[in-house]
Design a protein around this motif. Structure first.
Motif, PDB file in Angstrom:
ATOM      1  N   ASP A 174      35.611  19.550  36.610  1.00  0.00           N
ATOM      2  CA  ASP A 174      36.743  20.304  37.142  1.00  0.00           C
ATOM      3  C   ASP A 174      36.966  21.578  36.349  1.00  0.00           C
ATOM      4  N   ARG A 175      36.896  21.481  35.031  1.00  0.00           N
ATOM      5  CA  ARG A 175      37.099  22.666  34.188  1.00  0.00           C
ATOM      6  C   ARG A 175      36.007  23.702  34.408  1.00  0.00           C
ATOM      7  N   VAL A 176      34.774  23.238  34.527  1.00  0.00           N
ATOM      8  CA  VAL A 176      33.659  24.164  34.784  1.00  0.00           C
ATOM      9  C   VAL A 176      33.876  24.882  36.116  1.00  0.00           C
ATOM     10  N   ASN A 177      34.289  24.130  37.138  1.00  0.00           N
ATOM     11  CA  ASN A 177      34.535  24.744  38.450  1.00  0.00           C
ATOM     12  C   ASN A 177      35.672  25.747  38.375  1.00  0.00           C
ATOM     13  N   GLN A 178      36.744  25.413  37.646  1.00  0.00           N
ATOM     14  CA  GLN A 178      37.855  26.355  37.484  1.00  0.00           C
ATOM     15  C   GLN A 178      37.384  27.619  36.778  1.00  0.00           C
ATOM     16  N   SER A 179      36.529  27.451  35.765  1.00  0.00           N
ATOM     17  CA  SER A 179      36.010  28.608  35.026  1.00  0.00           C
ATOM     18  C   SER A 179      35.175  29.495  35.929  1.00  0.00           C
ATOM     19  N   ARG A 180      34.348  28.874  36.763  1.00  0.00           N
ATOM     20  CA  ARG A 180      33.516  29.655  37.690  1.00  0.00           C
ATOM     21  C   ARG A 180      34.389  30.465  38.636  1.00  0.00           C
ATOM     22  N   ILE A 181      35.424  29.834  39.165  1.00  0.00           N
ATOM     23  CA  ILE A 181      36.326  30.539  40.082  1.00  0.00           C
ATOM     24  C   ILE A 181      36.973  31.719  39.360  1.00  0.00           C
ATOM     25  N   PHE A 182      37.423  31.493  38.125  1.00  0.00           N
ATOM     26  CA  PHE A 182      38.063  32.559  37.364  1.00  0.00           C
ATOM     27  C   PHE A 182      37.089  33.701  37.089  1.00  0.00           C
ATOM     28  N   LEU A 183      35.872  33.362  36.681  1.00  0.00           N
ATOM     29  CA  LEU A 183      34.905  34.400  36.330  1.00  0.00           C
ATOM     30  C   LEU A 183      34.480  35.225  37.541  1.00  0.00           C
ATOM     31  N   ARG A 184      34.575  34.640  38.729  1.00  0.00           N
ATOM     32  CA  ARG A 184      34.213  35.380  39.947  1.00  0.00           C
ATOM     33  C   ARG A 184      35.354  36.236  40.470  1.00  0.00           C
ATOM     34  N   SER A 185      36.531  36.060  39.928  1.00  0.00           N
ATOM     35  CA  SER A 185      37.677  36.800  40.450  1.00  0.00           C
ATOM     36  C   SER A 185      37.538  38.290  40.121  1.00  0.00           C
ATOM     37  N   ASN A 186      38.076  39.124  40.996  1.00  0.00           N
ATOM     38  CA  ASN A 186      37.963  40.579  40.810  1.00  0.00           C
ATOM     39  C   ASN A 186      38.645  41.052  39.547  1.00  0.00           C
ATOM     40  N   GLY A 187      39.736  40.428  39.184  1.00  0.00           N
ATOM     41  CA  GLY A 187      40.464  40.846  37.999  1.00  0.00           C
ATOM     42  C   GLY A 187      39.613  40.749  36.753  1.00  0.00           C
ATOM     43  N   PHE A 188      38.887  39.664  36.621  1.00  0.00           N
ATOM     44  CA  PHE A 188      38.042  39.497  35.443  1.00  0.00           C
ATOM     45  C   PHE A 188      36.900  40.506  35.452  1.00  0.00           C
ATOM     46  N   ASN A 189      36.269  40.677  36.616  1.00  0.00           N
ATOM     47  CA  ASN A 189      35.178  41.644  36.722  1.00  0.00           C
ATOM     48  C   ASN A 189      35.668  43.052  36.406  1.00  0.00           C
ATOM     49  N   GLN A 190      36.862  43.384  36.872  1.00  0.00           N
ATOM     50  CA  GLN A 190      37.408  44.711  36.614  1.00  0.00           C
ATOM     51  C   GLN A 190      37.658  44.910  35.124  1.00  0.00           C
ATOM     52  N   SER A 191      38.191  43.882  34.454  1.00  0.00           N
ATOM     53  CA  SER A 191      38.458  44.020  33.033  1.00  0.00           C
ATOM     54  C   SER A 191      37.150  44.152  32.256  1.00  0.00           C
ATOM     55  N   LEU A 192      36.090  43.476  32.716  1.00  0.00           N
ATOM     56  CA  LEU A 192      34.790  43.629  32.062  1.00  0.00           C
ATOM     57  C   LEU A 192      34.270  45.048  32.234  1.00  0.00           C
ATOM     58  N   LYS A 193      34.441  45.608  33.433  1.00  0.00           N
ATOM     59  CA  LYS A 193      34.005  46.987  33.662  1.00  0.00           C
ATOM     60  C   LYS A 193      34.750  47.943  32.743  1.00  0.00           C
TER      61      LYS A 193
END
Length: 51
Positions: A17-36
């Motif tokens: 469950d935690r791994v799946n939650q992490s995957r969902i979070f990492l795919r979110s636009n907010g995280f990708n934008q902050s990485l950019k």
């Protein structure tokens, strides 16, 4: 270890469950934008390191 390989222990289920939650979070636009933004800042700082 459980006797049957098809059985999932409660601990393993929590981990999945935690791994799946992490995957969902990492795919979110907010995280990708902050990485950019972070990468842009790193490249900007690196310009001045080379001077």
């Amino acid at each position: 270890m459980s006797d049957s390989p098809s059985e999932i222990t409660p601990q393993e289920r929590i981990i999945q469950d935690r791994v799946n939650q992490s995957r969902i979070f990492l795919r979110s636009n907010g995280f990708n934008q902050s990485l950019k933004d972070l990468w842009r800042e790193i490249k900007e700082d690196a310009k001045y390191d080379l001077l």
